[in-house]
Write an enzyme that holds these catalytic residues in place. Structure first.
Site, PDB file in Angstrom:
ATOM      1  N   THR A 188       0.854  -1.183   0.000  1.00  0.00           N
ATOM      2  CA  THR A 188       0.000   0.000   0.000  1.00  0.00           C
ATOM      3  C   THR A 188       0.892   1.236   0.000  1.00  0.00           C
ATOM      4  O   THR A 188       1.982   1.222   0.555  1.00  0.00           O
ATOM      5  CB  THR A 188      -0.872  -0.026   1.269  1.00  0.00           C
ATOM      6  OG1 THR A 188      -1.737  -1.139   1.199  1.00  0.00           O
ATOM      7  CG2 THR A 188      -1.667   1.266   1.447  1.00  0.00           C
TER       8      THR A 188
ATOM      9  N   GLY B  80      -0.596  -2.257   5.915  1.00  0.00           N
ATOM     10  CA  GLY B  80      -0.479  -3.505   6.662  1.00  0.00           C
ATOM     11  C   GLY B  80      -1.722  -4.349   6.517  1.00  0.00           C
ATOM     12  O   GLY B  80      -2.497  -4.187   5.563  1.00  0.00           O
TER      13      GLY B  80
ATOM     14  N   GLY C 206      -5.052  -5.013   6.793  1.00  0.00           N
ATOM     15  CA  GLY C 206      -6.144  -4.066   6.966  1.00  0.00           C
ATOM     16  C   GLY C 206      -7.169  -4.456   8.002  1.00  0.00           C
ATOM     17  O   GLY C 206      -7.726  -3.597   8.699  1.00  0.00           O
TER      18      GLY C 206
END
Ligand code: GLY
Length: 315
Positions: free
Chosen positions: A180, A232, A234
């Protein structure tokens, strides 16, 4: 005594390109060079805006666009595949001046999902649009579209094939490099902003949505607290409400930014999750906190810049 001119005010930009098992023996020299170059280009894009007195909101969008366009990160071009072999992207953006926010989930055709999140914030009465409706909003508002082939890469296809061959791992990214991307910034006017963009998790199913497009989980900005972007697992970031928890701890004054970020990541870890966050405060403090072996990251301000990948690097 005269008040400080805008050019005297401090600015700050902090970016991430994902956290996870990021270790020297897992990344080729060529990949490392390309990732560092992309992080530097993202810092260039945001710093140029902030240095010249532009808005934190513009800077975080500009930085994230660069990372979305680079296939080394799991956002925009280079997003991971769903279990069915589609690209479904999530993004969010928030302005600390007024806590205005925009977010999208499951979008398929917008070249830069972070621009779509901003369009939702500025050109709709809503905060969060999803899937076909968000795609339609994007087309109707003239955002640049791209074919599926723009987003898809052979490496992400290979990762999906690997995951599908190991169905017991279906909820977890096979390489645990979440990838992300995000940016947080303070501008010379004293305002903060945050932006986060992702393809989600390799092999995600059933319309799964992670933390990245959820205001308060993967993204938050409040001039009274701070700006936060996360990366990370989620599911854990949602349960902790990571980004809002950090901003509120700073706002209420319980914790400084580093302590607040570390506490939120400890909470994620206590639930069994991993990942990292970046934070910028209105006072100009920039903070990283991650409980993985590395996080693609960088920061810039009037005094200089740094880029780092591994946990043992200074940043
Ligand atoms: N943090 C990205 C996701 O869980 O989708």
């Amino acid at each position: 005594m005269s008040s400080a001119q805008p050019s005297d005010q401090k600015w700050r930009l902090v970016i991430h390109g994902g956290a996870g098992i990021i270790e020297r023996d897992r990344i080729t020299a060529g990949e490392e060079t390309a990732i560092r170059a992309a992080l530097n280009r993202a810092l260039d894009a945001g710093s140029e805006i902030l240095e010249s007195g532009g808005a934190a909101l513009d800077a975080v969008e500009a930085a994230v666009r660069v990372l979305e366009d680079d296939p080394h990160f799991n956002a925009g071009r280079g997003s991971v595949f769903t279990y069915e072999g589609r690209i479904e992207m999530d993004a969010s953006i928030m302005d600390g001046r007024d806590r205005n926010a925009g977010a999208v989930s499951g979008v398929t055709g917008t070249k830069n999902p972070i621009g779509l999140a901003r369009a939702v914030m500025e050109q709709s009465p809503h905060v969060f649009l999803s899937r076909e409706g968000a795609d339609q909003f994007s087309r109707e508002h003239g955002l640049e579209q791209a074919p599926a082939s723009w987003f898809e890469t052979a490496e992400r296809r290979r990762q999906l094939d690997e995951l599908r061959a190991r169905p017991e791992a279906e909820h977890f990214d096979v390489h645990l490099k979440y990838g992300t991307v995000g940016a947080v910034a303070l501008d010379r006017a004293g305002h903060v902003a945050a932006a986060t963009s992702t393809g989600g998790l390799t092999g995600k199913r059933w319309g799964r949505i992670g933390d990245s497009p959820i205001i308060g989980a993967g993204c938050y900005a409040d001039d009274r607290g701070c700006a936060v972007s996360g990366t990370g697992a989620g599911e854990y970031f949602i349960r902790v409400g990571v980004a809002h928890a950090i901003s509120d701890a700073v706002r209420i004054g319980h914790d400084g930014a580093q302590a607040a970020a570390d506490a939120a990541m400890a909470d994620v870890a206590a639930l069994g999750g991993s990942g990292g966050v970046i934070v910028v405060t209105p006072a100009g403090e920039g903070v990283f906190s991650f409980n993985t072996s590395g996080m693609y990251r960088g920061e810039a301000g009037p005094a200089g810049r740094s880029v780092a990948l591994y946990g043992d690097e200074r940043s």
